[in-house]
Design a protein around this motif. Sequence first.
Motif, PDB file in Angstrom:
ATOM      1  N   PRO A 191       0.825  -1.215   0.000  1.00  0.00           N
ATOM      2  CA  PRO A 191       0.000   0.000   0.000  1.00  0.00           C
ATOM      3  C   PRO A 191       0.864   1.272   0.000  1.00  0.00           C
ATOM      4  CG  PRO A 191       0.086  -0.928   2.193  1.00  0.00           C
ATOM      5  CD  PRO A 191       0.814  -1.877   1.298  1.00  0.00           C
ATOM      6  N   ILE A 192       1.683   1.408  -1.024  1.00  0.00           N
ATOM      7  CA  ILE A 192       2.561   2.571  -1.167  1.00  0.00           C
ATOM      8  C   ILE A 192       2.083   3.372  -2.362  1.00  0.00           C
ATOM      9  CG2 ILE A 192       4.921   3.317  -1.684  1.00  0.00           C
ATOM     10  CD1 ILE A 192       5.921   0.750  -0.413  1.00  0.00           C
ATOM     11  N   ASN A 193       2.023   4.672  -2.193  1.00  0.00           N
ATOM     12  CA  ASN A 193       1.725   5.537  -3.329  1.00  0.00           C
ATOM     13  C   ASN A 193       3.050   5.769  -4.059  1.00  0.00           C
ATOM     14  OD1 ASN A 193       0.874   7.437  -5.158  1.00  0.00           O
ATOM     15  ND2 ASN A 193      -0.332   8.586  -3.656  1.00  0.00           N
ATOM     16  N   TRP A 194       3.350   4.890  -5.012  1.00  0.00           N
ATOM     17  CA  TRP A 194       4.644   4.900  -5.691  1.00  0.00           C
ATOM     18  C   TRP A 194       4.863   6.195  -6.461  1.00  0.00           C
ATOM     19  CZ3 TRP A 194       8.259   1.218  -4.874  1.00  0.00           C
ATOM     20  CH2 TRP A 194       7.852   0.028  -4.300  1.00  0.00           C
ATOM     21  N   ILE A 195       3.828   6.680  -7.120  1.00  0.00           N
ATOM     22  CA  ILE A 195       3.971   7.888  -7.930  1.00  0.00           C
ATOM     23  C   ILE A 195       4.284   9.084  -7.037  1.00  0.00           C
ATOM     24  CG2 ILE A 195       2.792   9.434  -9.554  1.00  0.00           C
ATOM     25  CD1 ILE A 195       3.494   6.722 -10.733  1.00  0.00           C
ATOM     26  N   LEU A 196       3.575   9.213  -5.928  1.00  0.00           N
ATOM     27  CA  LEU A 196       3.823  10.339  -5.023  1.00  0.00           C
ATOM     28  C   LEU A 196       5.221  10.255  -4.414  1.00  0.00           C
ATOM     29  CD1 LEU A 196       2.785  12.875  -3.629  1.00  0.00           C
ATOM     30  CD2 LEU A 196       1.874  11.396  -1.817  1.00  0.00           C
ATOM     31  N   SER A 197       5.660   9.076  -4.013  1.00  0.00           N
ATOM     32  CA  SER A 197       6.997   8.960  -3.431  1.00  0.00           C
ATOM     33  C   SER A 197       8.080   9.268  -4.468  1.00  0.00           C
ATOM     34  CB  SER A 197       7.210   7.584  -2.816  1.00  0.00           C
ATOM     35  OG  SER A 197       7.063   6.582  -3.777  1.00  0.00           O
ATOM     36  N   GLU A 198       7.882   8.837  -5.709  1.00  0.00           N
ATOM     37  CA  GLU A 198       8.847   9.174  -6.757  1.00  0.00           C
ATOM     38  C   GLU A 198       8.791  10.654  -7.098  1.00  0.00           C
ATOM     39  OE1 GLU A 198      10.225   7.800 -11.220  1.00  0.00           O
ATOM     40  OE2 GLU A 198       8.321   7.078 -10.427  1.00  0.00           O
ATOM     41  N   LEU A 199       7.597  11.232  -7.073  1.00  0.00           N
ATOM     42  CA  LEU A 199       7.451  12.671  -7.318  1.00  0.00           C
ATOM     43  C   LEU A 199       8.213  13.479  -6.267  1.00  0.00           C
ATOM     44  CD1 LEU A 199       6.140  15.207  -8.631  1.00  0.00           C
ATOM     45  CD2 LEU A 199       4.161  14.772  -7.165  1.00  0.00           C
ATOM     46  N   THR A 239      11.497  15.703  -7.186  1.00  0.00           N
ATOM     47  CA  THR A 239      11.421  17.138  -6.918  1.00  0.00           C
ATOM     48  C   THR A 239      12.517  17.566  -5.947  1.00  0.00           C
ATOM     49  OG1 THR A 239       9.039  17.058  -7.281  1.00  0.00           O
ATOM     50  CG2 THR A 239       9.899  18.995  -6.146  1.00  0.00           C
ATOM     51  N   ALA A 240      12.764  16.754  -4.932  1.00  0.00           N
ATOM     52  CA  ALA A 240      13.833  17.080  -3.976  1.00  0.00           C
ATOM     53  C   ALA A 240      15.185  17.128  -4.680  1.00  0.00           C
ATOM     54  CB  ALA A 240      13.858  16.053  -2.851  1.00  0.00           C
ATOM     55  N   VAL A 276      17.345  20.598 -14.970  1.00  0.00           N
ATOM     56  CA  VAL A 276      16.239  20.666 -15.932  1.00  0.00           C
ATOM     57  C   VAL A 276      15.645  19.273 -16.160  1.00  0.00           C
ATOM     58  CG1 VAL A 276      15.653  21.185 -18.342  1.00  0.00           C
ATOM     59  CG2 VAL A 276      17.109  22.748 -17.046  1.00  0.00           C
ATOM     60  N   ALA A 277      16.497  18.253 -16.241  1.00  0.00           N
ATOM     61  CA  ALA A 277      16.002  16.884 -16.447  1.00  0.00           C
ATOM     62  C   ALA A 277      15.179  16.423 -15.242  1.00  0.00           C
ATOM     63  CB  ALA A 277      17.168  15.933 -16.690  1.00  0.00           C
ATOM     64  N   TYR A 278      15.639  16.709 -14.028  1.00  0.00           N
ATOM     65  CA  TYR A 278      14.878  16.321 -12.838  1.00  0.00           C
ATOM     66  C   TYR A 278      13.597  17.140 -12.717  1.00  0.00           C
ATOM     67  CZ  TYR A 278      18.182  13.005 -10.889  1.00  0.00           C
ATOM     68  OH  TYR A 278      18.952  11.890 -10.678  1.00  0.00           O
ATOM     69  N   ALA A 279      13.634  18.408 -13.092  1.00  0.00           N
ATOM     70  CA  ALA A 279      12.415  19.226 -13.063  1.00  0.00           C
ATOM     71  C   ALA A 279      11.394  18.716 -14.076  1.00  0.00           C
ATOM     72  CB  ALA A 279      12.754  20.692 -13.331  1.00  0.00           C
ATOM     73  N   ALA A 280      11.855  18.323 -15.257  1.00  0.00           N
ATOM     74  CA  ALA A 280      10.944  17.755 -16.259  1.00  0.00           C
ATOM     75  C   ALA A 280      10.372  16.434 -15.760  1.00  0.00           C
ATOM     76  CB  ALA A 280      11.679  17.550 -17.584  1.00  0.00           C
ATOM     77  N   GLY A 281      11.201  15.615 -15.130  1.00  0.00           N
ATOM     78  CA  GLY A 281      10.711  14.369 -14.555  1.00  0.00           C
ATOM     79  C   GLY A 281       9.674  14.628 -13.479  1.00  0.00           C
ATOM     80  N   SER A 282       9.898  15.666 -12.672  1.00  0.00           N
ATOM     81  CA  SER A 282       8.923  16.032 -11.637  1.00  0.00           C
ATOM     82  C   SER A 282       7.610  16.471 -12.264  1.00  0.00           C
ATOM     83  CB  SER A 282       9.473  17.161 -10.764  1.00  0.00           C
ATOM     84  OG  SER A 282      10.598  16.743 -10.063  1.00  0.00           O
ATOM     85  N   TYR A 283       7.691  17.225 -13.341  1.00  0.00           N
ATOM     86  CA  TYR A 283       6.477  17.682 -14.008  1.00  0.00           C
ATOM     87  C   TYR A 283       5.651  16.495 -14.512  1.00  0.00           C
ATOM     88  CZ  TYR A 283       3.399  19.431 -17.624  1.00  0.00           C
ATOM     89  OH  TYR A 283       2.305  19.675 -18.403  1.00  0.00           O
TER      90      TYR A 283
END
Length: 179
Positions: free
Chosen positions: A108-116, A120-121, A160-167
Motif C-alpha cells: 500500500p505505497i503511493n509509488w507515484i507520489l513517493s517518486e514525485l 522534486t527534492a 532541468v532533467a529532474y524538473a521535467a521528470g517532476s512535471y
Amino acid sequence: MMSETVVTMDGSSNNASNNPRQVPTVKTEPGQPNPLAGIRLNVPYFRTIPGILKLVQLAIGIICMACASPAHVGASHWFLFVAVTAFIATLLWCFVYFLSIREALKLPINWILSELLNTTAFAVLYMIAFIAQLSVWSALNARGTASNIAAGVFGIFNTVAYAAGSYFLYVEWKSSNTQ
C-alpha cells in the motif's frame, strides 16, 4: 544447512555443496504464494518520456560526477554529494521500473507520489548544488577550473532533467488521484 555428499562409482566422495555450478533450488509450499512471481522485465518503460528522462538523468549524473571529482573545495563536496545520491536514487527507481517491482510487491505505497517527492527534492538540491559549484569555481583561478565549471553546467542540465521528470510525475499523480 545440510551438505549433500555424493559417492561416485570409484568409491570417492564428492561434496555437492562445494560445486559452484550447482544451482540451489527453492521449494515453496503449495499454499504459499511466491512474492517474486510478478517480477518481469519491463523494457518498454524506457521508451516512454519518463523512462527516457531517467536514462538522461543517469547519463548526465555520470558526467557531473566525472567532471567534479576529485573535490578540492567545499562546493564540490556538496555538488558530488548531490550528484552521487541522485544517481543512486535514480538507479534504484530504474530497477523498480525495469523489474516491475511496483506491480510485484502489491504494497500500500503511493509509488507515484513517493517518486514525485524524490525527483522534486533532487531537482531542488541539484539547483542549489550547481549554483554553489559555479559560484565558487568561477571566482577561482586554480587548476581544474574548467572541468568543475563544466560539472556545474551539466548540473544545470540535470536540474532541468529532474524538473521535467517532476512535471511528468506530477501530471501522472494528478490524473491517478482524480480517478
